[in-house]
Design an enzyme around this catalytic site. Structure first.
Site, PDB file in Angstrom:
ATOM      1  N   PRO A  35      -1.111   1.073   5.977  1.00 29.95           N
ATOM      2  CA  PRO A  35       0.757   1.550   5.637  1.00 29.95           C
ATOM      3  C   PRO A  35       0.974   1.925   4.554  1.00 29.95           C
ATOM      4  CG  PRO A  35      -0.218  -1.317   5.600  1.00 29.95           C
ATOM      5  CD  PRO A  35      -1.631  -0.362   5.886  1.00 29.95           C
TER       6      PRO A  35
ATOM      7  N   ILE B  97      -5.227   0.956   3.739  1.00 26.86           N
ATOM      8  CA  ILE B  97      -4.728   2.600   3.855  1.00 26.86           C
ATOM      9  C   ILE B  97      -3.653   2.305   4.883  1.00 26.86           C
ATOM     10  CG2 ILE B  97      -6.215   3.598   5.182  1.00 26.86           C
ATOM     11  CD1 ILE B  97      -6.425   5.642   2.534  1.00 26.86           C
TER      12      ILE B  97
ATOM     13  N   HIS C 275     -12.266  -5.525   7.053  1.00 31.13           N
ATOM     14  CA  HIS C 275     -12.819  -5.605   5.861  1.00 31.13           C
ATOM     15  C   HIS C 275     -13.877  -4.322   5.975  1.00 31.13           C
ATOM     16  CE1 HIS C 275     -10.501  -9.098   5.340  1.00 31.13           C
ATOM     17  NE2 HIS C 275     -10.717  -8.757   3.688  1.00 31.13           N
TER      18      HIS C 275
ATOM     19  N   GLN D 207      -7.615  -1.702  -1.389  1.00 27.49           N
ATOM     20  CA  GLN D 207      -8.230  -2.600  -1.615  1.00 27.49           C
ATOM     21  C   GLN D 207      -9.484  -2.560  -0.786  1.00 27.49           C
ATOM     22  OE1 GLN D 207      -7.578  -7.639  -1.185  1.00 27.49           O
ATOM     23  NE2 GLN D 207      -7.230  -7.247  -3.420  1.00 27.49           N
ATOM     24  N   PHE D 208      -9.220  -2.002   0.793  1.00 24.06           N
ATOM     25  CA  PHE D 208      -9.880  -1.876   1.551  1.00 24.06           C
ATOM     26  C   PHE D 208      -9.492  -0.996   2.790  1.00 24.06           C
ATOM     27  CE2 PHE D 208     -11.190  -6.754   0.629  1.00 24.06           C
ATOM     28  CZ  PHE D 208     -12.492  -6.734   0.542  1.00 24.06           C
ATOM     29  N   ALA D 209     -10.266   0.387   3.013  1.00 27.50           N
ATOM     30  CA  ALA D 209      -9.899   1.079   3.987  1.00 27.50           C
ATOM     31  C   ALA D 209      -9.058   0.785   4.833  1.00 27.50           C
ATOM     32  CB  ALA D 209     -11.083   1.847   4.315  1.00 27.50           C
ATOM     33  N   ASP D 210      -9.855  -0.550   5.672  1.00 26.22           N
ATOM     34  CA  ASP D 210      -8.688  -1.063   6.009  1.00 26.22           C
ATOM     35  C   ASP D 210      -7.315  -0.922   5.991  1.00 26.22           C
ATOM     36  OD1 ASP D 210     -11.270  -2.307   7.787  1.00 26.22           O
ATOM     37  OD2 ASP D 210     -11.310  -2.195   6.032  1.00 26.22           O
TER      38      ASP D 210
ATOM     39  N   GLU E  86       0.879  -1.019  -0.316  1.00 29.63           N
ATOM     40  CA  GLU E  86       0.061  -0.242   0.352  1.00 29.63           C
ATOM     41  C   GLU E  86       1.156   1.319  -0.098  1.00 29.63           C
ATOM     42  OE1 GLU E  86      -2.320  -3.573   1.612  1.00 29.63           O
ATOM     43  OE2 GLU E  86      -0.729  -2.258   1.809  1.00 29.63           O
TER      44      GLU E  86
END
Length: 691
Positions: free
Chosen positions: A441, A439, A481, A434-437, A412
């Site tokens: 990194p 972000i 997720h 891919q998922f907000a979770d 990321e």
């Protein structure tokens, strides 16, 4: 490829600049009553390798120095005066207007290598630099740029050996070798990471580590020998120009000055260590080389050194006289102007088809790629057959090829940070987390590099970066997720944030975000993508035409209250975004004509005017978010409304959000209990209307 030996003119020029760098370091130390006001580092001990590298670069190249590279900047053509204006944080500092540290350049001058904004964070420049090389490669592969033989641009990325332990450096190396980007990583190894010695903190040096990246050519040299450095760098630069492949040069150098003016060498280094390093001084070695090689007699070298010292002292006195920055310009260059300032195109074209949000996003990107050859899309799983885990890029790779739509490794930080370099070389990247979770990194790059580039470069290097982030909870996505993270991102100033609630706004905001020359994060709620969640049917709309844009910072009245109820003081307004719009819609059905819903659409910039008008009209306000309320954007917005519009409020501002837990549980009953819903909103409306 054969190396090029330095001519006598090159050798004497290098000596003059080496004397200049030495004189600058000595002056800064002698005048530390002035120079230590602002932290700085110098190149003492590193001058030979820095000058040798600088002499190879052309105006069409891109350079990413680091905070100890003042000799490299001299080699590129900058004067001591130029550097001292930044040292003293003067308003006339070309690089940053007094906003950032010494030897943190940013330059677009036509006669010198291009230097995008540089940060102090250790190793953080390596991803943006690799992104620039990625952009150069892309433009060549897509025939967007043509170069004469031997004149293809390269990227030089300078870093210290201590940065090699950073995970983000590994991400950059991985992409450079995977796709063969034209970049040189110049590692200056003085064996110190502030007070920690190499033997304490790394298992191998940069050259040993880099050999694990198949396809990365690696070479180690004595960084104190100017002639060897020059010949090596000339050969390496020619190789990268010709073969368009990555290279790492590892130069061993001594550190002859302090880590920085604020961390002095005598605090942590032994007398023996300092004396040992002093024996390797590149200045002393170079002077002997010139004398014994009969390049120049002693009196000529002494005269060059005297002139260099006088120039340094003269430039310093001149820099001292320059004014400090004008504080009235403090907020300039946070963003550059965007061309999209009003809604344009047809939102509901005659005969248009109803689409779900995910298709509106897909079609927007499709139209962008078709119209702008410099645009490309990349991220985890967006390419190939899948086209994204939500099919939000379905078939785009097949349509545009894997040079324009492609998968990245799991990285990321690289996905976000590479857009800095891509933008710098003229590409228009669209990337996806891919998922907000996931972000987080990439937050380091978003905060340190992406968001600050325009501001700290005094407006010279805005970053065009469109970052797509699927967000939100639905369907038991569980703790990894389902998160809502907009408040974290909104704390990063210098980044715009959009958050559509329906297909039409998705398309219009996506287009506006792409056309915006500033970085934009667009949050796309997974639960609204297909309108599968009960009560989200309004997320489906007629698809706007391909010219439709929604300016960032303009809210929309998603539901209007009746004028009669408003005149009678029987209404309230709900201010929300994303899924909150649909909870509000469904709740408002119970109160016909008495609820106005403001869909913010954009969280930064925020439409303060529409908010103020709604609060003034109704006097009662509910703010809805999917995030937990404590310390959230919604809580801050409610506080701002209460403070700015206190005299217009007839009741306290009410906030509805998720239950304050560390994560969203997997079990569907627990998820349901945690999240807001239309019933909670209905209860709040009822309570507030009867206040």
């Amino acid at each position: 490829m054969p190396s090029v030996k330095p001519t006598t003119d090159v050798l004497l020029h290098a000596y003059r600049l080496m004397c200049t760098a030495k004189a600058m370091a000595e002056l800064y130390e002698a005048r530390k009553d002035i120079t230590q006001k602002y932290v700085h580092a110098t190149s003492r001990g590193h001058e030979a390798i820095q000058l040798a590298a600088a002499f190879q670069l052309k105006p069409y190249d891109y350079a990413f120095p680091y905070y100890r590279d003042d000799a490299m900047l001299l080699g590129m053509g900058f004067t001591p005066y130029d550097l001292m204006l930044q040292l003293l944080a003067k308003g006339t500092d070309y690089f940053s207007g007094g906003r950032t540290y010494y030897a943190h350049p940013s330059s677009t001058l036509p006669d010198r290598p291009k230097i995008p904004h540089q940060s102090s964070a250790t190793g953080m420049q390596v991803i943006p630099a690799t992104g620039a090389a990625q952009g150069l490669r892309y433009k060549e592969e897509m025939s967007l740029a043509e170069y004469k033989k031997g004149e293809a641009p390269i990227v030089l990325c300078s870093l210290g050996d201590g940065a090699i332990t950073e995970g983000e450096v590994s991400e950059a190396f991985q992409m450079a070798v995977l796709h063969q980007y034209p970049i040189i990583y110049l590692v200056q190894d003085n064996e110190w990471d502030i007070s920690a010695h190499a033997r304490e903190i790394r298992a191998q040096d940069a050259s040993e580590y880099a050999k694990g990246f198949k396809g990365l050519k690696v070479e180690s040299i004595d960084g104190t020998d100017f002639a060897e450095c020059y010949e090596t760098l000339s050969r390496v630069v020619n190789y990268v120009r010709t073969h368009r492949a990555p290279y790492l040069v590892h130069a061993k150098v001594p550190l002859l000055n302090h880590h920085t003016s604020g961390v002095r060498k005598e605090w942590y280094r032994s007398k023996e260590n300092l004396e040992s390093d002093a024996m390797r001084d590149p200045y002393t070695r170079f002077k002997k080389y010139l004398l014994y090689g009969k390049i120049a007699p002693a009196h000529q070298l002494d005269e060059i050194e005297r002139e260099a010292r006088e120039k340094v002292h003269s430039d310093f006195e001149r820099a001292l006289q320059q004014p400090s920055p004008d504080v009235s310009q403090l907020t300039q260059h946070i963003f550059v102007p965007t061309p999209v300032t009003e809604e344009k195109g047809e939102r509901e074209p005659k005969g248009g088809q109803t689409v779900v949000m995910v298709d509106a996003a897909l079609h927007a990107v499709d139209e962008i790629l078709r119209q702008y050859p410099e645009a490309l899309l990349y991220g985890q799983d967006v390419g190939g057959e899948l086209g994204g885990v939500f099919r939000e890029a379905a078939l785009l790779a097949k349509k545009y090829g894997d040079k324009r739509v492609f998968n990245t490794p799991i990285m990321e930080a690289y996905i976000i940070g590479s857009t800095v370099g891509m933008s710098a070389v003229g590409c228009k990247p669209i990337v996806e987390i891919q998922f907000a979770d996931y972000i987080f990194p990439g937050i380091n790059q978003l905060f340190t590099e992406v968001s600050r580039s325009c501001y700290l470069s005094n407006g010279k290097w805005p970053i065009q970066s469109l970052i797509r982030v699927p967000i939100g909870a639905y369907g038991s996505g569980g703790p990894y997720h389902s998160s809502s993270v907009e408040s974290f991102v909104l704390q990063i100033k210098g980044v715009k944030v959009a958050y559509p609630s329906n297909a039409a706004d998705m398309k219009g905001l996506m287009k506006a975000a792409f056309l915006d020359p500033n970085p934009v994060v667009i949050f796309e709620h997974k639960g609204l993508y297909w309108s599968k969640v009960k009560g989200t049917e309004n997320a489906k709309t007629i698809e706007p035409d391909e010219h439709y844009v929604v300016p960032l910072g303009k809210a929309r009245i998603a539901l209007a209250a009746s004028p009669q109820h408003t005149a009678n003081g029987e209404t309230l307004c709900i201010i929300t975004y994303g899924m909150g719009v649909h909870w509000a819609w469904n709740a408002a059905k119970n109160f016909p004509g008495r609820v106005e819903i403001i869909d913010l659409r954009s969280l930064n910039p925020l439409d303060e005017t529409t908010i103020a008008e709604a609060v003034t009209r109704h006097g009662k306000v509910i703010v809805i978010t999917e995030e937990t309320v404590t310390h959230s954007f919604a809580e801050a917005l409610a506080g701002r409304i209460a403070s700015a519009h206190f005299t217009h409020l007839d009741a306290p501002v009410k906030i509805i959000g998720a239950v304050n837990t560390p994560a969203i549980p997997l079990n569907e009953d627990l998820e349901r209990a945690m999240l807001p819903n239309a019933e909670l909103v209905r209860q709040a409306i009822d309570e507030l209307l009867h206040w």
